[in-house]
Design a protein around this motif. Structure first.
Motif, PDB file in Angstrom:
ATOM      1  N   GLU A  82      15.854   1.421  -5.278  1.00 23.52           N
ATOM      2  CA  GLU A  82      17.318   1.485  -5.205  1.00 23.52           C
ATOM      3  C   GLU A  82      17.750   1.670  -3.751  1.00 23.52           C
ATOM      4  N   ALA A  97       0.838  -1.199   0.000  1.00 20.88           N
ATOM      5  CA  ALA A  97       0.000   0.000   0.000  1.00 20.88           C
ATOM      6  C   ALA A  97       0.866   1.239   0.000  1.00 20.88           C
ATOM      7  N   THR A  98       1.923   1.211   0.816  1.00 21.81           N
ATOM      8  CA  THR A  98       2.834   2.357   0.878  1.00 21.81           C
ATOM      9  C   THR A  98       3.442   2.606  -0.494  1.00 21.81           C
ATOM     10  N   ARG A 100       9.339   3.210   5.096  1.00 18.51           N
ATOM     11  CA  ARG A 100       8.706   4.282   4.309  1.00 18.51           C
ATOM     12  C   ARG A 100       9.685   4.902   3.322  1.00 18.51           C
ATOM     13  N   GLY A 101      10.945   4.543   3.450  1.00 19.31           N
ATOM     14  CA  GLY A 101      11.949   5.082   2.527  1.00 19.31           C
ATOM     15  C   GLY A 101      12.286   6.526   2.810  1.00 19.31           C
ATOM     16  N   ASP A 102      12.030   6.984   4.049  1.00 18.11           N
ATOM     17  CA  ASP A 102      12.261   8.398   4.314  1.00 18.11           C
ATOM     18  C   ASP A 102      13.333   8.631   5.379  1.00 18.11           C
ATOM     19  N   ASP A 156       3.229   6.500  -6.841  1.00 19.42           N
ATOM     20  CA  ASP A 156       2.557   7.040  -8.011  1.00 19.42           C
ATOM     21  C   ASP A 156       2.478   8.551  -7.961  1.00 19.42           C
ATOM     22  N   VAL A 157       2.599   9.114  -6.768  1.00 26.61           N
ATOM     23  CA  VAL A 157       2.485  10.564  -6.688  1.00 26.61           C
ATOM     24  C   VAL A 157       3.813  11.248  -6.372  1.00 26.61           C
ATOM     25  N   SER A 158       4.741  10.575  -5.828  1.00 31.70           N
ATOM     26  CA  SER A 158       5.998  11.217  -5.469  1.00 31.70           C
ATOM     27  C   SER A 158       7.127  10.231  -5.678  1.00 31.70           C
ATOM     28  N   ALA A 159       7.823  10.421  -6.766  1.00 31.68           N
ATOM     29  CA  ALA A 159       8.829   9.428  -7.152  1.00 31.68           C
ATOM     30  C   ALA A 159      10.113   9.555  -6.356  1.00 31.68           C
ATOM     31  N   HIS A 160       9.982   9.545  -5.013  1.00 28.34           N
ATOM     32  CA  HIS A 160      11.206   9.476  -4.238  1.00 28.34           C
ATOM     33  C   HIS A 160      11.795   8.093  -4.451  1.00 28.34           C
ATOM     34  N   ARG A 161      13.078   7.956  -4.146  1.00 23.67           N
ATOM     35  CA  ARG A 161      13.803   6.712  -4.465  1.00 23.67           C
ATOM     36  C   ARG A 161      12.997   5.508  -3.980  1.00 23.67           C
ATOM     37  N   VAL A 206       0.813   3.870  -3.063  1.00 27.16           N
ATOM     38  CA  VAL A 206       0.318   5.229  -2.846  1.00 27.16           C
ATOM     39  C   VAL A 206       1.424   6.251  -3.024  1.00 27.16           C
ATOM     40  N   VAL A 207       2.574   5.953  -2.431  1.00 27.29           N
ATOM     41  CA  VAL A 207       3.639   6.962  -2.436  1.00 27.29           C
ATOM     42  C   VAL A 207       4.284   7.086  -3.805  1.00 27.29           C
TER      43      VAL A 207
END
Lengths: 381, 234
Positions: B36, B21-22, B120-122, B28-33, B25-26
């Motif tokens: 990789e 889900a993360t 979350r990749g953040d 498709d709208v914000s192509a943060h890494r 959702v994330v």
């Protein structure tokens, strides 16, 4: 007169001469705009900040104000909330009057171009929220459309509400209301304080001390990098992109060989968390460029320094020009405009990086002064 | 009957769904890494050691496999012991050499966010390691090569501007993917550094003496001598 005293007189005059030249250079680099003008802008900014505070109740003021030496200074990111937890006055929670006061404050802090850039970055995030990112061909090197007015129209009365999120509501919040204002220190015409405004893809950190100001570090970024708003194509960082491609293509083969790094740079090297740091410079020396190429370089740099009010940007540009011999321009990636390419401008008191995140439609940039992030230099004086 | 295995399977399924889900959702709208593992190295050359900082940022699509590689007891948390082992595993894949001689990198600290932030990749795992070095004055070369998880990684390697005025960094060479960085540098002798300080002090001293002497010469005819102001001599 004996020869020793004559030698001493001569030595003294030479040394005094050197000192005088140094002082003159320093004066010209730090004061090409009159200090009174800078002080005047700081005073207007302090008044505008007080006007924002006047719209808040005690709880609201406590939320937006932080001590000057608090960790709030370094609390900024390119990430959306709540992936990165921001504090301060969120526009989504502000009344129309408070939003108007915030936008009026920004219009004093920033130049006309800087204000346009900030609004366009915020509107881009609104496109992410609504999912309407339709626009022309990505990376098309065309104009950025007419700048928005400085009334904050479209932001002050902007759409409210959460952005897209994950199930349970813990996902990233996008939109032009998801930006935060904070004051680090008490807004003042003379004492040090900092205006912090940011959200997803935006961090403006303007530190002021009387007639001096620095915007380092700041992070203007964009996604989408191209979108349509009211029938116009908007590219928040389009001029940065086009000026950089213009410069790299203006260099002859020899200079390009010096400028182009032989490796891929996938992200910012000195992004959030790298305050006050500096890497060994690479690329072509600005002093090796022709006069027109140097003009193009400074014009490119101006896209970042010029986000601040002109009164602060002018002396900063003069200071940067004085470091011509130690300033470098580096490039990584294709040289055809419309491609994703990284570039960096670096000098003793400057780091600018422009880093596409794998696509031309998602750009991160950073602006730093390793000697003066958050006004460290002012504090030392 | 609910067994431990079925509970674990349920937890895993829930986790996988949450990650899915993360990601959906994330991304498709914000192509943060996302797919990789960004490994950003900063190398600091000091007169007595070489320090390596490594920021490890997994994208959300690969974060789970990274966490699984750390979380050996599968309890969902990253314990100090697990991090100790993971850091050792990463450093084992880093080859650091000075003038061709292999150096042993010792971890000197690390920061690890909670597993949720990594998922979350953040956020990033930040580790610092150093290798002691006895440098003599003259030209030297340090080489750094990061071979950790090349299957999913993108790399960055940079040299920090030296703090010491004894170190002067020269040419830097990298491979196209920045897995490898070779840095030429020069070490100046301590005597050179201190002689520079002595030169500055000498110039300042000369300036001061000269100014004092000039003041004395120029003031002699015009300034009243102190002894003439002595009331006892009046």
């Amino acid at each position: 007169m004996p020869s020793l005293p004559r030698f001493a007189t001569l030595s003294c005059l030479v040394l005094l001469g050197i000192a005088a030249v140094g002082i003159a250079q320093r004066a010209s680099s730090s004061a090409s705009a009159s200090p009174a003008t800078q002080a005047e802008v700081t005073a207007r900014l302090a008044a505008s900040a007080q006007a924002v505070l006047a719209t808040l109740d005690e709880a609201g003021r406590a939320k937006v104000q932080f001590p000057f030496d608090s960790p709030q200074k370094t609390r900024w990111s390119n990430l959306p909330s709540p992936m990165f937890q921001r504090t301060g006055l969120r526009l989504a929670d502000a009344t129309a009057a408070q939003k108007t006061a915030v936008m009026a404050l920004l219009s004093v802090a920033l130049s006309r171009d800087g204000y346009r850039k900030v609004i366009e970055i915020m509107r881009g995030d609104e496109m992410l929220r609504t999912g309407d990112t339709s626009g022309p061909a990505r990376g098309a090197p065309n104009g950025g459309g007419a700048p928005p007015d400085r009334s904050g129209a479209g932001i002050a009365g902007g759409a409210r509400g959460r952005g897209r999120g994950m199930p349970g509501g813990g996902g990233p919040e996008f939109g032009q209301d998801q930006y935060y204002l904070a004051f680090v220190g008490t807004p003042s015409a003379t004492a040090p304080w900092m205006l912090q405004f940011g959200g997803h893809h935006l961090a403006i950190n303007l530190t002021l001390m009387g007639s001096e100001a620095t915007m380092a570090p700041s992070l203007p970024a964009a996604q989408p990098a191209t979108y349509t708003f009211e029938g116009q194509t908007i590219r928040p960082l389009g001029r940065e992109n086009d000026k950089a491609f213009g410069l790299i293509n203006a260099l002859d083969a020899n200079l390009q060989r010096q400028a182009i790094l032989g490796y891929r740079v996938p992200d910012l090297v000195l992004g959030p968390g790298q305050d006050g740091r500096s890497i060994q410079p690479e690329g072509v020396k600005a002093s090796a460029l022709s006069a027109p190429q140097q003009t193009m370089l400074w014009d490119l740099v101006r896209e970042w320094t010029g986000i601040m009010n002109d009164a602060f940007a002018e002396p900063r540009m003069a200071e940067l020009r004085s470091h011509l011999n130690d300033t470098y321009f580096a490039w990584s990636g294709p040289t055809t405009n419309g491609s994703a390419a990284y570039f960096r401008v670096q000098g003793p008191t400057l780091v600018i990086e422009y880093a596409p995140q794998g696509t031309v439609d998602h750009i991160h940039t950073i602006y730093r002064d390793p000697t003066n992030d958050y006004g460290a230099k002012f504090a030392r004086r | 009957m609910t067994t431990e295995r079925s509970l674990r399977a349920g937890r895993t399924a829930t986790l996988a769904l949450a990650v899915l889900a993360t990601v959906s959702v994330v991304t498709d709208v914000s192509a943060h890494r996302r797919d990789e593992y960004l490994q950003a190295a900063r190398i600091s050359i000091e007169p007595s050691r070489i320090e390596v900082e490594l920021d490890l940022t997994p994208g959300i699509a690969v974060a789970e496999s990274i966490i699984a590689g750390i979380d050996s007891d599968r309890d969902g948390a990253l314990s100090p012991n697990e991090m100790h082992d993971y850091v050792a595993q990463v450093l084992k894949a880093v080859d650091l050499r000075s003038d061709g001689q292999s150096l042993r990198l010792e971890a000197i600290g690390w920061d690890v966010p909670d597993a949720a932030a990594l998922r979350r990749g953040d956020d990033s795992i930040r580790l610092r390691a150093a290798a002691p070095l006895r440098l003599t004055s003259g030209s030297h070369q340090v080489s750094f090569r990061n071979s950790y998880r090349p299957d999913i990684s993108v790399y960055m390697a940079n040299t920090l501007a030296p703090d010491s005025d004894r170190i002067a960094v020269g040419a830097q060479r990298r491979d196209p993917e920045q897995r490898e960085l070779v840095v030429d540098y020069t070490v100046r002798s301590e005597a050179f550094a201190s002689s520079s300080a002595w030169k500055c002090a000498s110039i300042a001293g000369l300036l001061l003496v000269t100014i004092l002497w000039l003041l004395r010469v120029w003031c002699r005819p015009a300034c009243p001598r102190f002894d003439r102001l002595d009331p006892r001599r009046a």
